[in-house]
Design an enzyme around this catalytic site. Structure first.
Site, PDB file in Angstrom:
ATOM      1  CG  ASN A 159      -0.368  -0.372   2.468  1.00 25.71           C
ATOM      2  OD1 ASN A 159       0.187  -1.388   2.627  1.00 25.71           O
ATOM      3  ND2 ASN A 159      -0.549   0.472   3.353  1.00 25.71           N
ATOM      4  CD  GLN A 170      -3.754  -0.221  -1.320  1.00 30.12           C
ATOM      5  OE1 GLN A 170      -3.815   0.349  -2.368  1.00 30.12           O
ATOM      6  NE2 GLN A 170      -4.256   0.282  -0.133  1.00 30.12           N
ATOM      7  CB  SER A 222     -10.734  -3.464   1.379  1.00 26.10           C
ATOM      8  OG  SER A 222     -11.353  -2.177   1.877  1.00 26.10           O
ATOM      9  CB  ALA A 223     -15.832  -2.629  -0.931  1.00 27.64           C
ATOM     10  CG  HIS A 224     -12.421   1.650   1.336  1.00 28.83           C
ATOM     11  ND1 HIS A 224     -11.392   2.350   1.677  1.00 28.83           N
ATOM     12  CD2 HIS A 224     -11.901   0.543   2.382  1.00 28.83           C
ATOM     13  CE1 HIS A 224     -10.571   2.258   2.495  1.00 28.83           C
ATOM     14  NE2 HIS A 224     -10.869   1.125   3.088  1.00 28.83           N
ATOM     15  CB  THR A 258     -28.331  -8.168   9.751  1.00 29.41           C
ATOM     16  OG1 THR A 258     -28.646  -8.908  11.108  1.00 29.41           O
ATOM     17  CG2 THR A 258     -29.104  -8.131   8.756  1.00 29.41           C
ATOM     18  CB  CYS A 263       7.118  14.831  12.829  1.00 30.26           C
ATOM     19  SG  CYS A 263       8.229  15.146  11.478  1.00 30.26           S
TER      20      CYS A 263
END
Ligand code: PLP
Length: 375
Positions: free
Chosen positions: A148, A176, A196-198, A234, A321
């Site tokens: 990533n 990714q 992961s869908a997003h 659900t 930082c």
């Protein structure tokens, strides 16, 4: 605003957005209920599962919906605890996402031994490194498909073959990769895969895990009998529908998107060089399209990120930082970026909404910030 942080998250696909609306309004039934009102929800879930399975070369029953990459990774890794053999050791790489690394930290506290593979200077897990690490009690190898931070694509098929040769299961965090590069679970041979869908224009908080048919893995979340008793709770119909629409679209346009993203990378890097900026590009030649991780000489990545933010440009950094220290990311450390550059690491991750003009504006803005910093 210029959004160039698509590895962090992507904008939801408009067709996916349209497709979910009925399931958030009139078709709101619980998919597990037996009455007719539940049929549209049930059908939508089935269609979504079939679409997603096809996109990665799997069977529908091998796709289990989850709340995203983090849950899928936790499940894959922690399932080792429940296996009935005395093989409990896990091998992973030193550049995994924290969803994997922190699952490993937890498992270490439960006395599960974990071996961390070093990577080369481009972030590649070399197959011979894995060969040397497999022990009699190794149960699982988990190596990400693409990193990533730096975009490096790992030789998953080769690594998986090695694991199987020693009778060891193989999981890959493909968060990714899915929707961005071709992923075929049969071709790769993996036993478990997280997505992961997003990251591919679906909804946040949703994803799936591929579990190879025949693999006996214990549920991670206990409760009702949803997802064939493997993942309770659900079902989120809207999220599954959005994920399927978005993934199908991403797969359909993959080739043209790759060309466009490679072109954006090219223009961005060319402009940086034309501006005379001293930088190292991190990652391997075989990388995710659109991810450009650079380390700028004698610079401060976090400061650049904030200055870019003031100009309305969103990117990420590889260092953070606090008031006293600079923390260099574990990935940047693992690939041994020289100290003079490491602190000045930023990640630009282009998406298909970005233009060549965006790429040039970002490069010029970095130049502007560095010039002012030097004054
Ligand atoms: N794995 C990788 C490689 C990621 O990049 C991410 C998110 O950035 C995750 C796992 C976690 O996924 P999610 O945000 O869906 O929990």
């Amino acid at each position: 605003m210029i959004y160039a942080d698509n590895a962090a998250t992507t904008k939801m696909d408009e067709d996916a957005y349209e497709a979910i609306k009925p399931f958030l309004s009139e078709k709101y039934a619980n998919a597990s209920q037996p009455y007719f009102f539940s049929k549209p929800a049930k059908d939508a879930l089935k269609t979504a599962r079939t679409t997603i399975a096809k996109c990665i070369g799997a069977e529908p029953e091998e796709i289990i919906f989850t709340s995203g990459g983090t849950e899928s990774d936790n499940w894959a890794l922690k399932s080792v605890v429940y296996n009935h053999s005395n093989k409990k050791r896990i091998i992973t790489s030193s550049i995994e996402h924290h969803a994997v690394l922190n699952s490993c930290r937890f498992l270490e506290k439960c006395n599960i031994p974990i071996d961390y593979l070093a990577v080369d200077n481009h972030g590649v897990v070399l197959p011979e490194t894995l060969c040397n690490e497999i022990k009699d009690d190794t149960a699982l190898v988990s190596v990400m498909m693409a990193n990533n931070e730096i975009g490096t694509i790992e030789p998953i098929q080769e690594l998986c073959n090695i694991a199987h040769k020693y009778g060891v299961l193989f999981h890959t965090d493909a968060v990714q990769a899915v929707g961005h590069i071709p992923v075929d679970v049969r071709f790769l041979g993996v036993d478990l895969l997280s997505a992961s869908a997003h990251k591919f224009n679906g909804m946040k908080g949703s994803g799936f895990i591929y579990i190879r048919k025949g693999l006996n893995i214990q549920p991670y979340i206990d409760g009702g009998s949803q997802e064939r008793g493997l993942r309770a709770g659900t079902e989120n119909i809207a999220a599954a529908v959005a994920m399927a629409v978005a993934l199908q679209k991403n797969c359909d346009r993959m080739e043209s998107a790759q060309k466009q993203l490679n072109n954006l990378e090219y223009h961005f890097l060319k402009r940086l060089s034309q501006n005379g900026i001293d930088f190292i590009r991190n990652g391997s030649a075989n990388h995710l399209p659109g991810i450009v991780n650079i380390s700028l000489r004698n610079s401060d990545g976090e400061l650049i990120l904030h200055r870019l933010d003031l100009k309305g440009i969103c990117v990420s950094t590889g260092s953070a930082c606090d008031s006293n220290n600079t923390h260099i990311s574990h990935v940047i450390q693992a690939i041994k970026v020289p100290a003079l550059y490491a602190k000045g690491t930023i990640r630009i991750s282009f998406g298909i909404s970005n233009t060549i003009e965006d790429a040039i504006i970002i490069a010029d803005s970095i130049n502007d910030i560095l010039t002012k910093q030097a004054c």
